[in-house]
Scaffold this active site. Sequence first.
Site, PDB file in Angstrom:
ATOM      1  N   THR A 193       2.568  -0.328  -1.908  1.00 63.04           N
ATOM      2  CA  THR A 193       3.289  -0.194  -3.179  1.00 63.04           C
ATOM      3  C   THR A 193       4.724   0.228  -2.863  1.00 63.04           C
ATOM      4  OG1 THR A 193       1.353   0.355  -4.482  1.00 63.04           O
ATOM      5  CG2 THR A 193       3.421   1.308  -5.246  1.00 63.04           C
ATOM      6  N   ARG A 221      -7.465  -3.998 -14.776  1.00 65.14           N
ATOM      7  CA  ARG A 221      -7.189  -2.586 -14.453  1.00 65.14           C
ATOM      8  C   ARG A 221      -5.678  -2.345 -14.369  1.00 65.14           C
ATOM      9  NH1 ARG A 221      -4.356   0.060  -9.961  1.00 65.14           N
ATOM     10  NH2 ARG A 221      -5.275   2.108  -9.666  1.00 65.14           N
ATOM     11  N   GLY A 223      -2.863   0.535 -13.224  1.00 65.18           N
ATOM     12  CA  GLY A 223      -2.745   1.766 -12.438  1.00 65.18           C
ATOM     13  C   GLY A 223      -1.688   2.703 -12.992  1.00 65.18           C
ATOM     14  N   ASP A 224      -1.235   3.610 -12.149  1.00 64.45           N
ATOM     15  CA  ASP A 224      -0.245   4.599 -12.568  1.00 64.45           C
ATOM     16  C   ASP A 224       1.182   4.052 -12.570  1.00 64.45           C
ATOM     17  OD1 ASP A 224      -0.494   4.392  -9.713  1.00 64.45           O
ATOM     18  OD2 ASP A 224       0.803   6.144  -9.522  1.00 64.45           O
ATOM     19  N   THR A 244       2.862   6.856  -5.137  1.00 60.65           N
ATOM     20  CA  THR A 244       2.001   5.837  -4.546  1.00 60.65           C
ATOM     21  C   THR A 244       0.682   6.473  -4.137  1.00 60.65           C
ATOM     22  OG1 THR A 244       1.714   4.362  -2.651  1.00 60.65           O
ATOM     23  CG2 THR A 244       3.250   6.177  -2.339  1.00 60.65           C
TER      24      THR A 244
HETATM   25  N1  ASP Z   1      -0.677   3.624  -7.147  1.00 66.30           N
HETATM   26  C1  ASP Z   1      -0.975   2.223  -7.050  1.00 66.30           C
HETATM   27  C2  ASP Z   1      -2.082   1.898  -8.036  1.00 66.30           C
HETATM   28  O1  ASP Z   1      -3.023   2.654  -8.141  1.00 66.30           O
HETATM   29  C3  ASP Z   1      -1.388   1.770  -5.685  1.00 66.30           C
HETATM   30  C4  ASP Z   1      -0.619   2.359  -4.512  1.00 66.30           C
HETATM   31  O2  ASP Z   1       0.326   3.092  -4.693  1.00 66.30           O
HETATM   32  O3  ASP Z   1      -0.967   2.048  -3.370  1.00 66.30           O
HETATM   33  O4  ASP Z   1      -2.018   0.871  -8.657  1.00 66.30           O
END
Ligand code: ASP
Length: 324
Positions: A193, A221, A223-224, A244
């Site tokens: 990321t 889905r 994510g954050d 991340t």
């Molecule tokens: N935080 C990201 C997610 O959960 C993935 C990552 O940062 O590797 O979508």
Amino acid sequence: MRHSLLPACLSLTLCFGLSFAQEQQYAIVIHGGAGRISSNPERRAERERILKHALTTGQKMLQEKRSSLDTVEAVVRILEDSPMFNAGKGAVFNAAGTHELDATIMDGSTRSTGAVGGVTTVRNPVSLARRVMTDTRHVLLVAAGADRFADNYASDPMIQRVANSYFSTEYRRASLKRVQQQEKQKESDSMGTVGCVALDMNGNIAAATSTGGLTNKKFGRIGDSPIAGAGTYADNRTCGVSCTGIGEDFIRNAVAYDVSARMAYKGVSAKTAIEQILSSKEHQVRGGIIAVSHDGQIVTEFNTPGMSRAAADSGGRFEVHVAE
Ligand code: ASP
């Protein structure tokens, strides 16, 4: 009493404003994902090359007095275009064998923000996120609606459209296979990321994050990364943040906002706030966090084995660390 305090406050603000402007500080920090440390020297070298290029580009823009908002967008676009990172080209596969991309951008001078979640045909999701911020009254557009919103920008060179297969790489296909064969997903399988936080010479902070999410994630889905306050946050009064790691941890704990809130309410530094969050035993947060505070302090912390990162500032700092 009130009347006599007011001019004092104003002159203090003016004073700080002026002394800051005279110093003309800038700072920029980038992450390329938290996770494991790779033993593949070629991948490491290529990731280092791209991170250096992204950092140099961002630093030059800040030196030329461009805004932090333009800078974080430009830096994240470079990383999205590289197959070495889990954002744009090179994004991970979901469980259905396709790509759904999330991104946010946030302006710390106004706390305006825009985000897209689950987009499938937009080459640079960070730029579409910026259009959500500037051209709509909304904060987050997702899935088919976000891709349809991109149709409005057919003649905008920043919003190029691509087939979903454009994002695919053999490296990520092999990760999907590996993860689907494992019983439990390991955190390392989503590595890559990207995020950038910058403080410009006018004292404005901006932050941006872009990702393909977690390998083998369920279709739909989110994510954050596209959630302001979870994976991304910016407020000129405190700091800018990009996260991340396991997105669900960051959403549950409102991590990016928590960094800013700890600074505002507890009066701690960005570094202390982030260390407290990443070491909490009660509220598990697995991953890494980068930040730039209002006074130009750069923070890069993680509780995973590694996190690719790069940082530069007006004090002469220029460094790149590659974890994968
Ligand atoms: N935080 C990201 C997610 O959960 C993935 C990552 O940062 O590797 O979508």
